[in-house]
Design an enzyme around this catalytic site. Structure first.
Site, PDB file in Angstrom:
ATOM      1  N   GLU A  43       7.761   7.234 -45.359  1.00  0.00           N
ATOM      2  CA  GLU A  43       8.025   8.472 -46.205  1.00  0.00           C
ATOM      3  C   GLU A  43       6.815   9.384 -46.428  1.00  0.00           C
ATOM      4  OE1 GLU A  43       9.639   7.004 -49.886  1.00  0.00           O
ATOM      5  OE2 GLU A  43      10.453   5.385 -48.692  1.00  0.00           O
ATOM      6  N   HIS A  99      12.217  10.871 -47.267  1.00  0.00           N
ATOM      7  CA  HIS A  99      12.565   9.320 -47.547  1.00  0.00           C
ATOM      8  C   HIS A  99      13.098   8.655 -46.421  1.00  0.00           C
ATOM      9  CE1 HIS A  99      13.606   5.776 -49.536  1.00  0.00           C
ATOM     10  NE2 HIS A  99      12.929   6.096 -50.777  1.00  0.00           N
TER      11      HIS A  99
END
Ligand code: TA6
Length: 276
Positions: free
Chosen positions: A250, A147
């Protein structure tokens, strides 16, 4: 090299012989800094970040494992980013960190697994690999994402090229409604939170003001999530206006998951970040 960071959390400092550097906390195996050989910081890290459980550090690369997002029985994005890893091996420019489940984790995730996360820094690249072995006798459900919070001059100056023309994405701001992107470039004028399912393996974040281009290459991860929260939502661990200084790109196993890792199976994925 292992040094003490804030809130008593230990971090590993990595240096490449050709100039790049990175820092990784054992808390969450969380990369919080990546610098190119020119010494410029490439990751966003909030001034209000919290470096200890039960929070994940706001910035760098939170490790979403073994669940992506809120879909599933675990906490948002799973427990790995709130867990304490151990160093299993390391060198000047790379470190491998290990997590095995505690009894606490077993309460919500009753599986025996061994998770290894490796981070390696080069002159203008950072490579991160996740490898998980299912050591239990039942299949274990898995969703995951790197992320990553990339630092930008201002969100107005950047776009993300998702590598294909007019793809559809799931709009997380509208209950994952299928939406079509016009062209291949995501630009930001409001909250943007999208899962590109089956995305190309190479995406680019371009800052038109600084000319910096970050290439995100993914291996073994079918999806890509692009996120900027915009300024309407308040986050306890994000300062006023900080949303203008980052974009998340991500590599993920999100909408294409969760998958079932079979007993005895080892599953792995990698992201390779490079800056030019
Ligand atoms: O980046 C995608 C996302 O799932 C967003 O929906 C938003 O929730 C973000 O992750 C941040 O989640 P966090 O739990 O780290 O605040």
């Amino acid at each position: 090299k292992l040094v003490d960071g804030p809130e008593g959390q230990q971090k590993v400092v990595l240096k490449s012989s050709s100039g790049g550097s990175a820092e990784v906390f054992l808390h969450g195996a969380h990369v919080t800094s990546w610098k190119s050989n020119k010494g410029e910081e490439l990751f966003f890290l909030s001034k209000k970040a919290i470096y200890a459980p039960p929070k994940a550090i706001r910035g760098g690369i939170p490790l979403c494992f073994p669940q992506f997002g809120p879909l599933g029985k675990l906490q948002q994005h799973g427990f790995a980013r709130n867990s304490e890893f151990e160093v299993s091996r390391g060198s000047e420019d790379s470190v491998t960190m290990s997590l095995r489940p505690t009894t606490d984790l077993h309460r919500t995730y009753p599986h025996e697994f061994h998770l290894l996360v490796t981070v390696k820094v080069g002159s203008d690249s950072l490579t991160q690999t996740l490898e998980v072995k299912n050591e239990s006798s039942e299949a274990m459900p898995l969703g995951t994402a790197f992320h990553t919070y990339f630092l930008v001059s201002d969100v107005d100056n950047v776009y993300v090229d998702v590598g294909s023309d007019g793809p559809t994405y799931l709009d997380n701001t509208k209950g994952r409604a299928e939406t079509q992107l016009s062209g291949s470039k995501v630009k930001f004028q409001q909250e943007f939170d999208a899962i590109f399912q089956g995305a190309p393996d190479s995406l680019k974040l371009v800052d038109e003001k600084t000319g910096r281009t970050i290439t995100v290459k993914k291996e073994g991860l079918p999806d890509a999530v692009v996120w900027n929260p915009w300024g309407d939502k308040q986050f306890a661990d994000m300062a006023e206006g900080e949303y203008r200084t980052f974009v998340c790109v991500e590599p993920a196993l999100a909408a294409s998951g969760p998958i079932q890792v079979q007993p005895g199976e080892t599953w792995s994925c990698t992201q390779v970040l490079s800056v030019s």
